[in-house]
Every structure is written in C-alpha cells, then in structure tokens.
Design a protein around this motif. Structure first.
Motif, PDB file in Angstrom:
ATOM      1  N   GLU A 190       7.669  -0.693  10.681  1.00 48.55           N
ATOM      2  CA  GLU A 190       6.638  -1.094   9.731  1.00 48.55           C
ATOM      3  C   GLU A 190       5.294  -0.555  10.210  1.00 48.55           C
ATOM      4  OE1 GLU A 190       4.813  -5.122   7.719  1.00 48.55           O
ATOM      5  OE2 GLU A 190       6.854  -5.167   8.532  1.00 48.55           O
ATOM      6  N   THR A 191       4.571   0.059   9.291  1.00 49.56           N
ATOM      7  CA  THR A 191       3.268   0.636   9.612  1.00 49.56           C
ATOM      8  C   THR A 191       2.152  -0.344   9.258  1.00 49.56           C
ATOM      9  OG1 THR A 191       2.922   1.624   7.437  1.00 49.56           O
ATOM     10  CG2 THR A 191       4.170   2.934   9.065  1.00 49.56           C
ATOM     11  N   PHE A 192       0.953  -0.081   9.753  1.00 51.33           N
ATOM     12  CA  PHE A 192      -0.199  -0.917   9.450  1.00 51.33           C
ATOM     13  C   PHE A 192      -0.589  -0.831   7.980  1.00 51.33           C
ATOM     14  CE2 PHE A 192      -2.113   3.164  10.348  1.00 51.33           C
ATOM     15  CZ  PHE A 192      -3.141   3.257   9.425  1.00 51.33           C
ATOM     16  N   TYR A 193      -0.120   0.218   7.279  1.00 45.93           N
ATOM     17  CA  TYR A 193      -0.464   0.385   5.865  1.00 45.93           C
ATOM     18  C   TYR A 193       0.639  -0.104   4.928  1.00 45.93           C
ATOM     19  CZ  TYR A 193       1.582   4.868   7.346  1.00 45.93           C
ATOM     20  OH  TYR A 193       2.365   5.842   7.916  1.00 45.93           O
ATOM     21  N   GLY A 194       1.564  -0.918   5.442  1.00 43.83           N
ATOM     22  CA  GLY A 194       2.529  -1.595   4.589  1.00 43.83           C
ATOM     23  C   GLY A 194       3.738  -0.800   4.162  1.00 43.83           C
ATOM     24  N   ILE A 195       4.122   0.169   4.966  1.00 43.56           N
ATOM     25  CA  ILE A 195       5.288   0.995   4.664  1.00 43.56           C
ATOM     26  C   ILE A 195       6.314   0.827   5.786  1.00 43.56           C
ATOM     27  CG2 ILE A 195       6.109   3.372   4.401  1.00 43.56           C
ATOM     28  CD1 ILE A 195       4.462   2.602   2.050  1.00 43.56           C
ATOM     29  N   PRO A 213      17.216  21.132  10.061  1.00 47.05           N
ATOM     30  CA  PRO A 213      17.670  22.229  10.934  1.00 47.05           C
ATOM     31  C   PRO A 213      16.660  23.360  11.117  1.00 47.05           C
ATOM     32  CG  PRO A 213      19.423  21.598   9.447  1.00 47.05           C
ATOM     33  CD  PRO A 213      18.184  20.855   8.997  1.00 47.05           C
ATOM     34  N   GLU A 214      15.700  23.497  10.206  1.00 45.01           N
ATOM     35  CA  GLU A 214      14.700  24.561  10.320  1.00 45.01           C
ATOM     36  C   GLU A 214      13.405  24.087  10.968  1.00 45.01           C
ATOM     37  OE1 GLU A 214      15.329  27.534  10.075  1.00 45.01           O
ATOM     38  OE2 GLU A 214      16.783  27.916   8.507  1.00 45.01           O
ATOM     39  N   GLY A 215      13.339  22.806  11.351  1.00 45.40           N
ATOM     40  CA  GLY A 215      12.163  22.296  12.035  1.00 45.40           C
ATOM     41  C   GLY A 215      11.160  21.575  11.155  1.00 45.40           C
ATOM     42  N   HIS A 216      11.485  21.385   9.883  1.00 36.77           N
ATOM     43  CA  HIS A 216      10.593  20.662   8.975  1.00 36.77           C
ATOM     44  C   HIS A 216      10.726  19.165   9.195  1.00 36.77           C
ATOM     45  CE1 HIS A 216      10.065  24.405   6.821  1.00 36.77           C
ATOM     46  NE2 HIS A 216      11.369  24.510   6.688  1.00 36.77           N
ATOM     47  N   VAL A 217       9.593  18.464   9.271  1.00 35.70           N
ATOM     48  CA  VAL A 217       9.625  17.012   9.389  1.00 35.70           C
ATOM     49  C   VAL A 217       9.779  16.434   7.984  1.00 35.70           C
ATOM     50  CG1 VAL A 217       8.348  14.940  10.060  1.00 35.70           C
ATOM     51  CG2 VAL A 217       8.203  17.009  11.463  1.00 35.70           C
ATOM     52  N   ILE A 218      10.812  15.601   7.826  1.00 37.39           N
ATOM     53  CA  ILE A 218      11.067  14.916   6.571  1.00 37.39           C
ATOM     54  C   ILE A 218      10.937  13.428   6.864  1.00 37.39           C
ATOM     55  CG2 ILE A 218      12.679  14.585   4.654  1.00 37.39           C
ATOM     56  CD1 ILE A 218      11.830  17.531   5.107  1.00 37.39           C
ATOM     57  N   ALA A 219      10.028  12.762   6.164  1.00 41.55           N
ATOM     58  CA  ALA A 219       9.789  11.334   6.369  1.00 41.55           C
ATOM     59  C   ALA A 219      10.178  10.570   5.117  1.00 41.55           C
ATOM     60  CB  ALA A 219       8.321  11.085   6.705  1.00 41.55           C
ATOM     61  N   PHE A 220      10.639   9.349   5.329  1.00 41.90           N
ATOM     62  CA  PHE A 220      11.016   8.465   4.237  1.00 41.90           C
ATOM     63  C   PHE A 220      10.267   7.163   4.414  1.00 41.90           C
ATOM     64  CE2 PHE A 220      14.531  11.332   4.976  1.00 41.90           C
ATOM     65  CZ  PHE A 220      14.863  11.749   3.699  1.00 41.90           C
ATOM     66  N   GLY A 221       9.724   6.634   3.323  1.00 39.58           N
ATOM     67  CA  GLY A 221       8.973   5.395   3.398  1.00 39.58           C
ATOM     68  C   GLY A 221       9.287   4.467   2.249  1.00 39.58           C
ATOM     69  N   ASP A 261       7.701   1.150   0.316  1.00 37.44           N
ATOM     70  CA  ASP A 261       6.511   0.326   0.104  1.00 37.44           C
ATOM     71  C   ASP A 261       6.915  -1.137   0.224  1.00 37.44           C
ATOM     72  OD1 ASP A 261       4.213  -0.944  -0.734  1.00 37.44           O
ATOM     73  OD2 ASP A 261       4.021   0.193  -2.586  1.00 37.44           O
ATOM     74  N   LEU A 262       6.372  -1.842   1.215  1.00 30.75           N
ATOM     75  CA  LEU A 262       6.720  -3.247   1.440  1.00 30.75           C
ATOM     76  C   LEU A 262       5.876  -4.197   0.602  1.00 30.75           C
ATOM     77  CD1 LEU A 262       7.162  -3.113   5.303  1.00 30.75           C
ATOM     78  CD2 LEU A 262       8.946  -3.108   3.541  1.00 30.75           C
ATOM     79  N   ASN A 263       4.838  -3.701  -0.028  1.00 29.19           N
ATOM     80  CA  ASN A 263       3.952  -4.533  -0.828  1.00 29.19           C
ATOM     81  C   ASN A 263       3.555  -3.779  -2.097  1.00 29.19           C
ATOM     82  OD1 ASN A 263       2.359  -6.691  -1.568  1.00 29.19           O
ATOM     83  ND2 ASN A 263       0.626  -6.083  -0.301  1.00 29.19           N
ATOM     84  N   PRO A 264       4.542  -3.519  -3.001  1.00 31.77           N
ATOM     85  CA  PRO A 264       4.203  -2.737  -4.191  1.00 31.77           C
ATOM     86  C   PRO A 264       3.152  -3.439  -5.041  1.00 31.77           C
ATOM     87  CG  PRO A 264       6.527  -3.400  -4.197  1.00 31.77           C
ATOM     88  CD  PRO A 264       5.908  -3.954  -2.963  1.00 31.77           C
ATOM     89  N   GLY A 265       2.391  -2.655  -5.731  1.00 26.03           N
ATOM     90  CA  GLY A 265       1.369  -3.204  -6.605  1.00 26.03           C
ATOM     91  C   GLY A 265      -0.021  -2.837  -6.145  1.00 26.03           C
ATOM     92  N   PRO A 266      -1.015  -3.453  -6.720  1.00 29.11           N
ATOM     93  CA  PRO A 266      -2.403  -3.058  -6.442  1.00 29.11           C
ATOM     94  C   PRO A 266      -2.855  -3.323  -4.999  1.00 29.11           C
ATOM     95  CG  PRO A 266      -2.343  -4.999  -7.852  1.00 29.11           C
ATOM     96  CD  PRO A 266      -0.923  -4.495  -7.722  1.00 29.11           C
ATOM     97  N   ASP A 267      -2.188  -4.214  -4.292  1.00 28.78           N
ATOM     98  CA  ASP A 267      -2.569  -4.491  -2.903  1.00 28.78           C
ATOM     99  C   ASP A 267      -1.795  -3.641  -1.906  1.00 28.78           C
ATOM    100  OD1 ASP A 267      -4.407  -6.412  -3.718  1.00 28.78           O
ATOM    101  OD2 ASP A 267      -2.871  -7.987  -3.717  1.00 28.78           O
ATOM    102  N   GLY A 268      -0.894  -2.783  -2.406  1.00 26.25           N
ATOM    103  CA  GLY A 268      -0.092  -1.939  -1.530  1.00 26.25           C
ATOM    104  C   GLY A 268      -0.848  -0.692  -1.113  1.00 26.25           C
ATOM    105  N   PRO A 269      -0.149   0.271  -0.525  1.00 34.29           N
ATOM    106  CA  PRO A 269      -0.807   1.463   0.008  1.00 34.29           C
ATOM    107  C   PRO A 269      -1.253   2.475  -1.044  1.00 34.29           C
ATOM    108  CG  PRO A 269       1.534   1.591   0.354  1.00 34.29           C
ATOM    109  CD  PRO A 269       1.270   0.223  -0.227  1.00 34.29           C
ATOM    110  N   GLY A 270      -0.988   2.217  -2.298  1.00 32.63           N
ATOM    111  CA  GLY A 270      -1.475   3.132  -3.331  1.00 32.63           C
ATOM    112  C   GLY A 270      -0.478   4.166  -3.788  1.00 32.63           C
ATOM    113  N   LEU A 271       0.767   3.827  -3.828  1.00 32.79           N
ATOM    114  CA  LEU A 271       1.804   4.773  -4.255  1.00 32.79           C
ATOM    115  C   LEU A 271       1.745   4.999  -5.742  1.00 32.79           C
ATOM    116  CD1 LEU A 271       4.753   3.421  -2.141  1.00 32.79           C
ATOM    117  CD2 LEU A 271       3.041   5.063  -1.545  1.00 32.79           C
TER     118      LEU A 271
END
Length: 123
Positions: free
Chosen positions: A90-95, A103-111, A113-123
C-alpha cells in the motif's frame, strides 16, 4: 496505447499472455515470418509490442496499469512463474501496487485504487 520495443515480438507477447494474463489481440507479420508488431490487452488496457533490432530502456519509464484486484493478479503472475520486483504494498497515495520487469527490461506496474472516488488518487 503505449508501444514497447522488443527484439522478439512473438516471445514477448507470449510472456504477456502466459505470465501476465494479457490477451493477444493481434499480430502483424510479413507473410509467414515472425511478427513485427503485436497488440496485447488486459481489460481495457492495450500495449503494442514493436520489433526493433536495437533499443535502450530508459530508467524511470514505467507502464502503469490500474486493475481491480492487485493481490489476485500478483498471485496469478507469481504462480505463472513471474518474478515480482516489488510485492503488493500500500502506497501513501492510496494504491495497492506491485511491479515487475518484462523480458526486455521494461518496468510494468499494476495498481489498485483503494479509495475510489473524489478522495482517491485521481484515477
């Protein structure tokens, strides 16, 4: 749609399908030869894979994909042989997020949203 370079489109697309759970939406080939471009997708997200003989991966560049259940996806990826760079946390921004390197060295991140809506991180 981000387009990521790869030396071998078929092998990289297989990693995205077999390990990350993406669908393979299409391949572009010259005749019966290896693919020079492919589109893979997870939910509403698509990624293009483009064959380039030489390229460099830029440090700090991340393809970040929002998912509904980060824990379940991380387990599925680990069960399929994927190696997570960072376990789900869990991140400080609610994700709840994790990442890995393809395999080619690209960073792929998955997140997730733990607080969807207007108070969330803005997704």
């Amino acid at each position: 749609m981000p387009v990521l370079p790869t030396r071998d489109v078929d092998t990289t697309a297989r990693f995205y399908a077999d390990v990350l759970g993406f669908d393979t939406n299409g391949f572009f080939r010259d005749g019966d030869g290896p693919a020079f471009f492919a589109i893979v997708g997870l939910g509403t997200v698509t990624i293009g894979l483009q064959k380039l003989e030489t390229f460099s991966v830029h440090e700090g560049t991340v393809a970040y994909i929002y998912v509904d259940d980060a824990q379940a996806l991380a387990r599925r990826i680990a069960d399929a042989g994927g190696v997570l760079r960072h376990e789900p946390h869990e991140t400080f921004y609610g994700i709840l997020e994790f990442d890995l390197v393809d395999p080619e060295g690209h960073v792929i991140a998955f997140g997730q949203d733990l607080n969807p809506g207007p108070d969330g991180p803005g997704l």
